[in-house]
Design a protein around this motif. Structure first.
Motif, mmCIF file in Angstrom:
data_model
loop_
_atom_site.group_PDB
_atom_site.id
_atom_site.type_symbol
_atom_site.label_atom_id
_atom_site.label_comp_id
_atom_site.label_asym_id
_atom_site.label_seq_id
_atom_site.Cartn_x
_atom_site.Cartn_y
_atom_site.Cartn_z
ATOM 1 N N LEU A 88 8.107 148.459 36.075
ATOM 2 C CA LEU A 88 7.307 147.297 35.409
ATOM 3 C C LEU A 88 7.980 146.204 36.141
ATOM 4 C CD1 LEU A 88 5.667 146.149 33.446
ATOM 5 C CD2 LEU A 88 7.788 145.779 31.910
ATOM 6 N N GLN A 89 7.195 145.314 36.518
ATOM 7 C CA GLN A 89 7.664 143.799 36.931
ATOM 8 C C GLN A 89 6.901 142.902 36.159
ATOM 9 O OE1 GLN A 89 5.991 143.924 41.316
ATOM 10 N NE2 GLN A 89 8.144 143.001 41.523
ATOM 11 N N MET A 90 7.593 141.690 36.055
ATOM 12 C CA MET A 90 7.243 140.619 35.228
ATOM 13 C C MET A 90 6.866 139.503 36.285
ATOM 14 S SD MET A 90 7.367 141.223 31.686
ATOM 15 C CE MET A 90 8.236 142.348 30.622
ATOM 16 N N ARG A 91 5.617 138.894 36.307
ATOM 17 C CA ARG A 91 5.179 137.725 36.993
ATOM 18 C C ARG A 91 6.010 136.367 36.513
ATOM 19 N NH1 ARG A 91 -0.867 136.383 38.866
ATOM 20 N NH2 ARG A 91 -0.417 135.225 40.841
ATOM 21 N N ASP A 92 6.384 135.723 37.473
ATOM 22 C CA ASP A 92 6.983 134.216 36.900
ATOM 23 C C ASP A 92 5.980 133.376 36.635
ATOM 24 O OD1 ASP A 92 9.307 132.221 37.827
ATOM 25 O OD2 ASP A 92 7.664 131.341 38.201
ATOM 26 N N ILE A 93 6.098 132.920 35.436
ATOM 27 C CA ILE A 93 5.011 132.159 34.512
ATOM 28 C C ILE A 93 4.602 131.060 35.570
ATOM 29 C CG2 ILE A 93 6.611 130.452 33.524
ATOM 30 C CD1 ILE A 93 4.693 130.833 31.093
ATOM 31 N N ASP A 94 5.523 130.353 36.455
ATOM 32 C CA ASP A 94 4.957 129.234 37.421
ATOM 33 C C ASP A 94 3.899 129.741 38.338
ATOM 34 O OD1 ASP A 94 6.532 127.476 36.037
ATOM 35 O OD2 ASP A 94 8.240 127.618 37.412
ATOM 36 N N GLU A 95 4.180 131.096 38.610
ATOM 37 C CA GLU A 95 2.970 131.577 39.669
ATOM 38 C C GLU A 95 1.688 132.068 38.949
ATOM 39 O OE1 GLU A 95 2.738 135.728 42.229
ATOM 40 O OE2 GLU A 95 4.680 134.667 41.984
ATOM 41 N N VAL A 96 1.815 132.366 37.510
ATOM 42 C CA VAL A 96 0.449 132.462 36.733
ATOM 43 C C VAL A 96 -0.067 131.271 36.773
ATOM 44 C CG1 VAL A 96 -0.141 133.374 34.507
ATOM 45 C CG2 VAL A 96 1.698 134.570 35.498
ATOM 46 N N LYS A 97 0.666 130.267 36.440
ATOM 47 C CA LYS A 97 -0.027 128.944 36.137
ATOM 48 C C LYS A 97 -0.565 128.311 37.403
ATOM 49 C CE LYS A 97 2.506 126.981 32.299
ATOM 50 N NZ LYS A 97 3.583 125.993 31.608
ATOM 51 N N GLY A 98 0.108 128.766 38.654
ATOM 52 C CA GLY A 98 -0.473 128.189 39.851
ATOM 53 C C GLY A 98 -1.722 128.883 40.281
ATOM 54 N N GLU A 99 -2.027 130.198 39.794
ATOM 55 C CA GLU A 99 -3.340 131.045 40.099
ATOM 56 C C GLU A 99 -4.243 130.314 39.250
ATOM 57 O OE1 GLU A 99 -5.162 135.441 39.626
ATOM 58 O OE2 GLU A 99 -2.873 135.079 40.405
ATOM 59 N N VAL A 100 -3.715 129.931 37.985
ATOM 60 C CA VAL A 100 -4.988 129.336 37.011
ATOM 61 C C VAL A 100 -5.489 128.174 37.582
ATOM 62 C CG1 VAL A 100 -5.241 128.384 34.670
ATOM 63 C CG2 VAL A 100 -4.167 130.584 34.948
ATOM 64 N N ASP A 101 -4.257 127.275 38.070
ATOM 65 C CA ASP A 101 -4.722 125.893 38.860
ATOM 66 C C ASP A 101 -5.637 126.161 39.916
ATOM 67 O OD1 ASP A 101 -3.191 124.362 37.142
ATOM 68 O OD2 ASP A 101 -1.272 124.569 38.304
ATOM 69 N N ALA A 102 -5.411 127.232 40.748
ATOM 70 C CA ALA A 102 -6.000 127.452 41.786
ATOM 71 C C ALA A 102 -7.544 127.945 41.609
ATOM 72 C CB ALA A 102 -5.669 128.498 42.910
ATOM 73 N N LEU A 103 -7.643 128.657 40.509
ATOM 74 C CA LEU A 103 -8.814 128.970 39.959
ATOM 75 C C LEU A 103 -9.771 127.854 39.336
ATOM 76 C CD1 LEU A 103 -11.019 131.545 39.422
ATOM 77 C CD2 LEU A 103 -9.462 131.841 37.166
ATOM 78 N N SER A 104 -9.160 126.955 38.711
ATOM 79 C CA SER A 104 -9.766 126.065 38.247
ATOM 80 C C SER A 104 -10.313 125.058 39.340
ATOM 81 C CB SER A 104 -8.869 125.079 37.359
ATOM 82 O OG SER A 104 -9.521 124.063 36.862
ATOM 83 N N LEU A 105 -9.442 124.669 40.391
ATOM 84 C CA LEU A 105 -9.965 123.930 41.379
ATOM 85 C C LEU A 105 -11.016 124.372 42.186
ATOM 86 C CD1 LEU A 105 -9.279 121.350 43.270
ATOM 87 C CD2 LEU A 105 -7.640 122.983 44.366
ATOM 88 N N LYS A 123 2.469 133.196 25.115
ATOM 89 C CA LYS A 123 1.652 132.053 24.312
ATOM 90 C C LYS A 123 1.487 130.851 25.478
ATOM 91 C CE LYS A 123 2.945 130.197 20.436
ATOM 92 N NZ LYS A 123 3.735 129.751 19.329
ATOM 93 N N GLU A 124 2.516 130.596 26.143
ATOM 94 C CA GLU A 124 2.245 129.342 27.311
ATOM 95 C C GLU A 124 0.991 129.691 28.099
ATOM 96 O OE1 GLU A 124 5.236 127.070 30.268
ATOM 97 O OE2 GLU A 124 5.948 128.229 28.625
ATOM 98 N N VAL A 125 1.025 130.899 28.470
ATOM 99 C CA VAL A 125 -0.001 131.279 29.420
ATOM 100 C C VAL A 125 -1.382 131.159 28.582
ATOM 101 C CG1 VAL A 125 -1.193 133.201 30.852
ATOM 102 C CG2 VAL A 125 1.360 133.053 31.031
ATOM 103 N N LEU A 126 -1.489 131.570 27.683
ATOM 104 C CA LEU A 126 -2.777 131.394 26.836
ATOM 105 C C LEU A 126 -3.308 130.162 26.681
ATOM 106 C CD1 LEU A 126 -2.165 134.461 24.322
ATOM 107 C CD2 LEU A 126 -3.732 134.425 26.372
ATOM 108 N N GLN A 127 -2.114 129.246 26.135
ATOM 109 C CA GLN A 127 -2.446 127.980 26.048
ATOM 110 C C GLN A 127 -2.935 127.230 27.471
ATOM 111 O OE1 GLN A 127 1.560 126.886 24.482
ATOM 112 N NE2 GLN A 127 0.907 127.197 22.491
ATOM 113 N N TYR A 128 -2.367 127.559 28.339
ATOM 114 C CA TYR A 128 -2.578 127.069 29.779
ATOM 115 C C TYR A 128 -4.146 127.490 30.315
ATOM 116 C CZ TYR A 128 -1.256 124.722 34.267
ATOM 117 O OH TYR A 128 -1.406 124.101 35.295
#
Length: 310
Positions: A41-58, A101-106
């Motif tokens: 099991l690997q946990m992804r860094d939350i900043d990396e997750v948010k970065g992907e959401v930002d890229a998708l939004s853009l 929760k933070e990911v879902l809110q983002y």
């Protein structure tokens, strides 16, 4: 160690979703039949997750592609309906609660068109979450869980090292439903082998009745190289059922289970025959469809082995 983006393994109903990885692998990596067996099991860094959401939004707003973002992000985005997000991998619910929760809110903030977020959830993960926590996740649009039940037979569950028993699976399923989260479960035809076939089918019908999920899907066992069950088969210790016996198990399950309102299907690529319908309303129709094939036992009516898949 850098995060390894997982392959896309998803429920059939999530085919139009955007696939957002939070984890890779599965925390419950002991199941003897599963391709995740032995995975780390690997946990992804939350900043990396948010970065992907930002890229998708853009990308959705302007069509701009960032060179540092994997091409798969844009490939998936182009086929996305904009309404559903599926959190990867084998059990994204294991992601630390505050970060989840933070990911879902983002996601809700950056992608306001999203209507529903889903994830695979092991019964262990569900049981670890409190009722209030599940309610919070539901409020953030994480509103469907896909849980592998596999069998209702405690002996089978123990043999395949599922890590939970019949009672715990029921407890987890009821917990999800009480939180107002849609529950979709899967069971595996043939998991008890030839010797345990009848008991596996009957107990699986019982556990589906006990859980009373919103959706239920039947898969047919596919032996995966590198798993303990595959090794047992090669050693002559596990005897797989025949294709027609898998249909008999499916018939037993449909015949002996009782639901309040469940969409039941065997549409998964691993199955030899596909039936689907609302239960209890369509029970007799589905049983007639299976009986028609079982009466003739014409192999030409079955999906060929080369078309079956995971």
């Amino acid at each position: 160690m850098s995060f390894r983006r997982p392959d896309i393994i998803r429920p059939p109903s999530e085919w139009k979703s955007y696939f957002l990885p939070l984890t890779s692998g599965c925390s419950n990596n002991t199941c003897a039949f599963c391709g995740f067996y032995g995975s780390k099991l690997q946990m992804r860094d939350i900043d990396e997750v948010k970065g992907e959401v930002d890229a998708l939004s853009l990308f959705l707003k302007s069509g701009i592609r960032l060179p540092t973002v994997p091409s798969v992000v844009y490939a998936v985005a182009q086929a996305w309906d904009g309404k559903r997000v599926f959190l990867q991998d084998g059990d994204a619910l294991v992601y630390p609660f505050a970060k989840l929760k933070e990911v879902l809110q983002y996601v809700n903030e950056k992608l306001p068109s999203v209507e529903r977020i889903g994830t695979y959830a092991t019964p262990q993960d569900i049981l670890r979450r409190s009722r209030d926590q599940l309610g919070e996740l539901k409020g953030l649009k994480l509103s469907i869980f896909y849980m592998g039940v596999e069998s209702g037979d405690d002996e089978v569950l123990q043999k395949v090292v599922k890590g939970v028993n019949h009672q715990q699976l029921v407890e987890a399923g009821k917990k999800v439903k009480k939180a107002g989260i849609t529950l979709s479960v899967t069971v595996i035809l043939g998991l008890g082998g030839v010797q345990g076939s009848e008991e596996h089918a009957l107990e699986t019908a019982k556990i589906l009745t006990d859980i009373d999920p919103d959706y239920a899907g039947a898969l047919t066992l596919t032996l995966v190289p590198g798993t303990p069950l595959y090794e047992e088969w090669q050693q002559g210790k596990f005897h797989p059922i025949s294709p027609f016996r898998s249909l008999e198990e499916l018939k037993i399950i449909i015949e002996n289970s009782s639901f309040t309102d469940c969409f039941f299907s065997s549409m998964h690529a691993s199955n030899y025959i596909s039936v689907r319908g609302k239960l209890p309303q369509d029970k007799e129709k589905m049983l007639r469809e299976l009986e028609a094939v079982l009466t003739t036992k014409d192999p030409d009516l079955l999906k060929p082995e080369f078309l079956r898949g995971l």
